[in-house]
Enzyme design. Structure first.
Site, mmCIF file in Angstrom:
data_model
loop_
_atom_site.group_PDB
_atom_site.id
_atom_site.type_symbol
_atom_site.label_atom_id
_atom_site.label_comp_id
_atom_site.label_asym_id
_atom_site.label_seq_id
_atom_site.Cartn_x
_atom_site.Cartn_y
_atom_site.Cartn_z
ATOM 1 N N VAL A 164 0.656 -1.428 -0.379
ATOM 2 C CA VAL A 164 0.105 -0.070 -0.318
ATOM 3 C C VAL A 164 0.547 1.413 -0.376
ATOM 4 O O VAL A 164 0.708 2.317 -0.772
ATOM 5 C CB VAL A 164 -0.363 0.557 0.980
ATOM 6 C CG1 VAL A 164 -1.918 1.500 1.053
ATOM 7 C CG2 VAL A 164 -1.700 -1.518 0.822
ATOM 8 N N ALA A 165 1.972 1.179 1.211
ATOM 9 C CA ALA A 165 2.831 2.425 0.871
ATOM 10 C C ALA A 165 3.534 2.347 -0.533
ATOM 11 O O ALA A 165 3.970 3.587 -0.606
ATOM 12 C CB ALA A 165 3.924 2.440 1.986
ATOM 13 N N ILE A 199 2.622 1.521 -3.583
ATOM 14 C CA ILE A 199 1.607 2.187 -4.995
ATOM 15 C C ILE A 199 1.135 3.902 -4.465
ATOM 16 O O ILE A 199 0.123 3.179 -3.810
ATOM 17 C CB ILE A 199 0.726 0.925 -5.345
ATOM 18 C CG1 ILE A 199 2.090 -0.035 -5.313
ATOM 19 C CG2 ILE A 199 -0.215 1.823 -6.385
ATOM 20 C CD1 ILE A 199 0.737 -1.209 -5.985
ATOM 21 N N GLU A 207 -2.030 4.914 -4.515
ATOM 22 C CA GLU A 207 -3.146 4.785 -4.872
ATOM 23 C C GLU A 207 -4.184 6.024 -5.148
ATOM 24 O O GLU A 207 -4.920 5.451 -6.396
ATOM 25 C CB GLU A 207 -3.874 4.348 -3.594
ATOM 26 C CG GLU A 207 -3.805 2.969 -2.658
ATOM 27 C CD GLU A 207 -2.780 3.303 -2.526
ATOM 28 O OE1 GLU A 207 -1.946 2.297 -1.430
ATOM 29 O OE2 GLU A 207 -1.646 4.407 -1.702
ATOM 30 N N ASP A 248 -3.152 20.373 -42.425
ATOM 31 C CA ASP A 248 -4.016 20.135 -44.123
ATOM 32 C C ASP A 248 -3.736 22.011 -44.520
ATOM 33 O O ASP A 248 -4.378 22.933 -43.026
ATOM 34 C CB ASP A 248 -5.124 19.957 -44.070
ATOM 35 C CG ASP A 248 -5.926 20.043 -45.138
ATOM 36 O OD1 ASP A 248 -6.092 19.889 -46.293
ATOM 37 O OD2 ASP A 248 -7.458 20.480 -45.042
ATOM 38 N N ASP A 296 -9.832 19.079 -41.892
ATOM 39 C CA ASP A 296 -10.736 19.174 -41.458
ATOM 40 C C ASP A 296 -11.577 18.014 -43.045
ATOM 41 O O ASP A 296 -13.322 18.662 -42.425
ATOM 42 C CB ASP A 296 -11.485 20.558 -41.978
ATOM 43 C CG ASP A 296 -11.401 21.356 -43.732
ATOM 44 O OD1 ASP A 296 -10.388 20.622 -43.837
ATOM 45 O OD2 ASP A 296 -11.449 22.321 -43.808
ATOM 46 N N ASP A 331 -9.020 13.640 -44.524
ATOM 47 C CA ASP A 331 -8.111 13.963 -43.483
ATOM 48 C C ASP A 331 -8.228 12.884 -42.113
ATOM 49 O O ASP A 331 -7.053 12.759 -41.312
ATOM 50 C CB ASP A 331 -8.344 15.133 -42.639
ATOM 51 C CG ASP A 331 -7.613 16.390 -43.110
ATOM 52 O OD1 ASP A 331 -6.773 16.080 -44.467
ATOM 53 O OD2 ASP A 331 -8.502 17.127 -43.770
ATOM 54 N N ASN A 355 -1.652 8.749 1.413
ATOM 55 C CA ASN A 355 -2.016 8.438 -0.325
ATOM 56 C C ASN A 355 -2.844 9.071 -0.633
ATOM 57 O O ASN A 355 -3.154 9.950 -1.759
ATOM 58 C CB ASN A 355 -1.912 6.564 -0.101
ATOM 59 C CG ASN A 355 -0.586 6.432 0.009
ATOM 60 O OD1 ASN A 355 1.034 6.896 -0.191
ATOM 61 N ND2 ASN A 355 -0.229 5.240 -0.424
ATOM 62 N N ASP A 370 -1.528 13.832 0.321
ATOM 63 C CA ASP A 370 -1.089 13.774 -0.183
ATOM 64 C C ASP A 370 -1.900 14.655 -1.827
ATOM 65 O O ASP A 370 -0.990 15.228 -2.497
ATOM 66 C CB ASP A 370 -0.480 11.934 -1.065
ATOM 67 C CG ASP A 370 1.076 11.885 -0.108
ATOM 68 O OD1 ASP A 370 1.055 12.842 0.093
ATOM 69 O OD2 ASP A 370 1.088 11.089 -0.245
#
Length: 891
Positions: A285-286, A288, A290, A332, A620, A624, A714, A718
């Site tokens: 958990v630390a 990653i 989240e 174009d 346009d 294209d 997290n 954070d």
């Protein structure tokens, strides 16, 4: 098949058709079974559920789901039934998926729009009778009748034409309707715009009438080929998607590896397996972040709103940041770099260019306005001309000099005409001059043809004899204007006492008096040159890709700054003979690609991509659309753009302004830089969390932080500053830098070192707080509370370091009030978690004393001093290194 290179009789023999009676009803039904219906294949749309599930196709997300599952399983096995951690993780995962689903395109609209461009009905001759049938029932061999205003229902080889002009801009990019003729056999290797004996699905008849044989239907038409390309090209991943994916994999694999090692170490030290398993999950958990996927999604969504205010509507969320990495913009010409509106830019008496207020110039435009089929209409604000673009340009130029077509038509009433024919390239009108009681014949058309019909020339003193030498001078003036890529028309007249009896070219277009020449062009947008210059300063190569002629393309490109003295132009015919490998090696030599097909446009985009470039494509037209989809980011025009182009694009410019793409690049670069700041901040914070737990476990201590503490940090303390960093104002000099490197890693090696050092600092501060609480204040719970508070608040403080690579005191701290707000709210929430007993109980912490808070605050503000010293050292090191003129911005 090259139908344009075949004789009509050969096509009749091959397809078994009859130019008089057409196909029989039975033959039509049989061929419908053989060839299938004349319609485009439909794209298979994904269900809402499947598109939602696809949002979870991310390595970090999958690890988080596994972590949540393990948390539920362990809690259940231990009989605690505490699922709070798992619920928080799953909530963030689902929120991220929902945000992605809402912002992304809800359906693939490109093919649907292609289908809508087809005519619903077609006029055919079957069994000798003219009848109207549904377009989808057309088959190869059908004899189709076309008139002005009709949409072309299939690809057709013309068998008869009468003054036929066809508007093909959606397919070729050429703004002016093109003349068509049936009695010619052309070379095999010709681009679409040069196949003048054919008409194609997606174009429309603007003038005249014709008959022709259907040679291709459905997915075999030129429009069908475009549809196939749209289907076959998957949307490329954006640079940020690639880099975040790679970063996520590194973090995930690293977290799993560390967790496994820690778990084994715990077992070797005879620690309870369940306890070690929970510690390992806490470490995962630390490791990653989240909140990272959700934070990036929110920041991109904010970017969408910012860009919308700048007339750039984002259809696909990750495309917001792609422009920040764009190193090539393929544009174009018609309607994108130019105004898609013909304009008279030069008027000459045949010998020299005339100034604006010259009476001869006014007379030339007056006569050309009389010999003109367009209509001048009264608008709410001003008058506008409707009709053929070339003719409306003449009418508006005359109006600018005070000559009103409606007044002319009343004064010089048209009494007869000899219509335009492509074979003779002229048209004539006959007008009654009431004042003189005479008739005025006015002829306009191709100068080289018109001059040979003239015996005199006009000047301010009247008409004079036109000698061979003077004719040569007029021819030279015509060539001079043509060399400027202007569409040139000549004007002549003749006064007669009575209306001509024979209204034929031979009876009308003889012994004329030459008056002058008019040069027209689709002019570039006024703001484009400055936009191109900004692109060059930003290290972005601007490239013109057009279906128009090379001379016209190079003239416009030179005028707006896309083409410099050393740049080259390449035509579609030349491009066909170059291999993909050779094109990739030489692609940067060219700034103009002219007379190209949709297939060529895709090849050009892919050639630039093969060099590592991030390619933006603007356009346009239907032609294209495949390139818009193949590019890293496709930018369609919102006003003049077809629904097909918009459906294939990632971004739509609502004002059709090329300069808007520069604003979008600036915004994209700002968003990209802010995302890097946020990711830098989150990763350094997470490394600090990892080291806090890892060091404690290796030293034999109890874990300083619990899983719920890490989740809180997290996802709350954070995430708030990370989002606030995403709202940081862009650096004023951001468009003076080169594009970001297109590498698989989000950061350079040097920046990874800095992230690691900052993570060590945060981890050391949290461990110090834990040790003080555990040892000096003699309580594991106090130690965990102080570590929890220090970790959270130090990261709130550290967020200010991320705002600039220079000293944080060198910028206006109040310029990002969101970050200040995030700090205040984050600090208040953190204090509430600790100081409110009921909440503290959930988080397994206890209220701190004033002294303990002073220790926490003292440690939490250390990151400012440390990072300031780090920046000073880094700046000194970079300054000491010799510059090698890097082509791209280093970060």
């Amino acid at each position: 098949m090259n139908w344009h290179a075949k004789e009509v009789q050969d096509i009749i023999n091959q397809l078994g058709c009859d130019l008089k009676n057409g196909l029989s009803k039975e033959e039509g039904r049989q061929r419908l079974g053989q060839y299938g219906e004349n319609k485009l294949n439909e794209v298979k749309k994904e269900s809402l559920l499947m598109r939602f599930i696809k949002q979870f196709n991310d390595f970090m997300i999958l690890i988080l789901i596994v972590a949540a599952g393990l948390s539920i399983f362990l809690s259940f096995m231990q009989g605690e039934h505490d699922y709070f951690d798992a619920i928080i993780i799953l909530f963030i995962v689902v929120l991220n998926a929902a945000l992605g689903l809402v912002q992304e395109s809800k359906a693939e609209k490109a093919l649907e729009a292609l289908k809508n461009m087809s005519a619903p009905n077609a006029k055919v001759i079957r069994g000798g009778k003219l009848q109207t049938i549904p377009t989808h029932e057309l088959v190869p061999g059908d004899l189709v009748v076309l008139e002005a205003g009709d949409n072309v229902p299939a690809d057709i080889r013309l068998t008869t034409t009468s003054n036929l002009k066809v508007e093909e801009s959606a397919l070729t990019g050429e703004s002016v309707p093109v003349e068509k003729e049936f009695d010619c056999v052309l070379k095999e290797k010709l681009e679409l715009g040069d196949r003048r004996n054919m008409v194609f699905t997606g174009s429309s008849i603007s003038y005249g009438r014709a008959q022709g044989i259907v040679v291709e239907t459905g997915m075999h038409t030129e429009m069908g080929k475009i549809a196939s390309m749209i289907l076959s090209h998957d949307d490329p991943q954006t640079p940020l998607q690639k880099k975040l994916s790679e970063t996520g994999k590194v973090l995930g694999i690293g977290a799993l590896s560390i967790c496994f090692v820690i778990f084994l170490l715990g077992l070797l030290r005879n620690i309870e397996p369940f306890e070690m398993f929970m510690t390992s999950v806490s470490l995962a958990v630390a490791a990653i972040p989240e909140g990272l996927p959700a934070i990036v999604t929110i920041m991109l969504a904010i970017g969408v709103q910012r860009m919308a205010k700048r007339n750039a509507v984002i259809r696909k969320l990750p495309a917001v940041e792609t422009l920040g990495s764009a190193s090539v913009i393929c544009s174009d010409k018609t309607g994108t770099l130019t105004q898609n509106k013909m304009k008279v830019v030069e008027v000459s008496n045949g010998f020299e260019s005339l100034p604006r207020l010259d009476e001869t110039k006014k007379y030339i435009l007056q006569l050309a306005t009389m010999c003109n089929d367009s209509v001048l209409e009264e608008g709410s604000l001003h008058k506008t001309a409707q009709g053929d673009p070339t003719e409306t340009a003449i009418v508006m130029a005359a109006l600018g000099l005070g000559v009103d077509k409606n007044n002319l038509d009343r004064t010089f009433m048209r009494v007869a005409e000899v219509p335009f024919e492509s074979s003779r390239k002229l048209m004539s009108t006959i007008h009654r001059d009431e004042q003189k009681n005479t008739f005025l014949i006015v002829t306009k058309g191709a100068p080289d043809v018109l001059i040979e019909k003239c015996t005199h020339y006009y000047d301010a003193h009247g008409k004079k004899q036109l000698t061979s030498a003077l004719k040569a001078k007029i021819h030279a003036e015509n060539n001079k204007l043509a060399d400027k890529a202007l569409r040139v028309l000549g004007v002549a007249y003749k006064e007669v006492a009575t209306k001509p009896h024979k209204l034929t070219p031979e009876g009308v277009e003889v012994e004329l008096t030459f008056v002058g020449l008019m040069g027209m062009i689709d002019p570039p947008r006024e703001e484009v040159r400055e936009a191109v210059e900004i692109c060059k300063n930003a290290g972005i190569k601007a490239v013109m890709i057009t279906g128009d002629h090379v001379k016209t393309a190079t003239a416009i490109a030179s005028k707006i700054g896309i083409m410099d003295a050393y740049d080259k132009a390449l035509t579609g015919a030349q491009l066909t003979n170059i291999s993909d490998e050779e094109l990739s090696k030489t692609i940067y030599r060219y700034s103009v690609f002219a007379r190209v097909s949709p297939e060529h446009k895709v090849r050009i985009v892919k050639a630039f991509q093969s060099t590592g470039a991030i390619v933006a494509m603007t356009g346009d037209g239907v032609n294209d659309a495949p390139a818009l989809k193949a590019a890293d980011i496709g930018c369609a025009m919102g006003v003049s753009g077809t629904d097909v182009a918009k459906g294939a694009a990632d971004m739509v410019l609502t004002d059709d302004n090329f300069a808007t793409i520069v604003d979008a690049v600036r915004e994209g670069r700002g968003i990209y830089a802010n995302i890097r700041k946020s990711v830098h901040f989150l990763l350094s914070s997470n490394i600090g969390e990892i080291l806090t737990i890892l060091t404690a476990v290796l030293m034999g201590f109890k874990s300083p932080l619990l899983a719920i503490h890490l989740l809180w940090v997290n996802l709350v303390t954070d995430s708030l500053p990370a989002i606030a960093l995403g709202l940081d104002p862009a650096d004023e000099k951001i468009m003076d830098r080169k594009p970001f490197k297109n590498e698989k890693n989000l950061f350079t090696k040097s920046l990874w070192v800095r992230i690691g050092l900052e993570g060590c600092m945060i981890g050391l501060l949290a461990l110090t707080a834990f040790s003080i609480g555990n040892v000096l204040f003699g309580s594991l719970t106090i130690g965990r509370t102080m570590a929890f508070a220090t970790l959270s608040i130090s990261q709130l403080v550290h967020a200010f370091n991320m705002r600039t690579e220079e000293s944080v005191f060198s910028i206006d701290l109040l310029s990002n009030m969101y970050l200040i707000g995030a700090f205040v709210v984050g600090f208040a929430m953190q204090a509430a978690v600790i100081m409110i007993p009921a909440v503290a109980l959930i988080f397994k912490v206890i209220p701190l004393t004033a002294i303990q808070w002073l220790v926490v605050l003292g440690l939490s503000f250390v990151p400012i001093a440390v990072v300031e010293a780090e920046k000073a050292l880094w700046a000194h090191t970079k300054k000491a290194q010799p510059s090698h003129g890097a082509a791209v911005q280093e970060y």
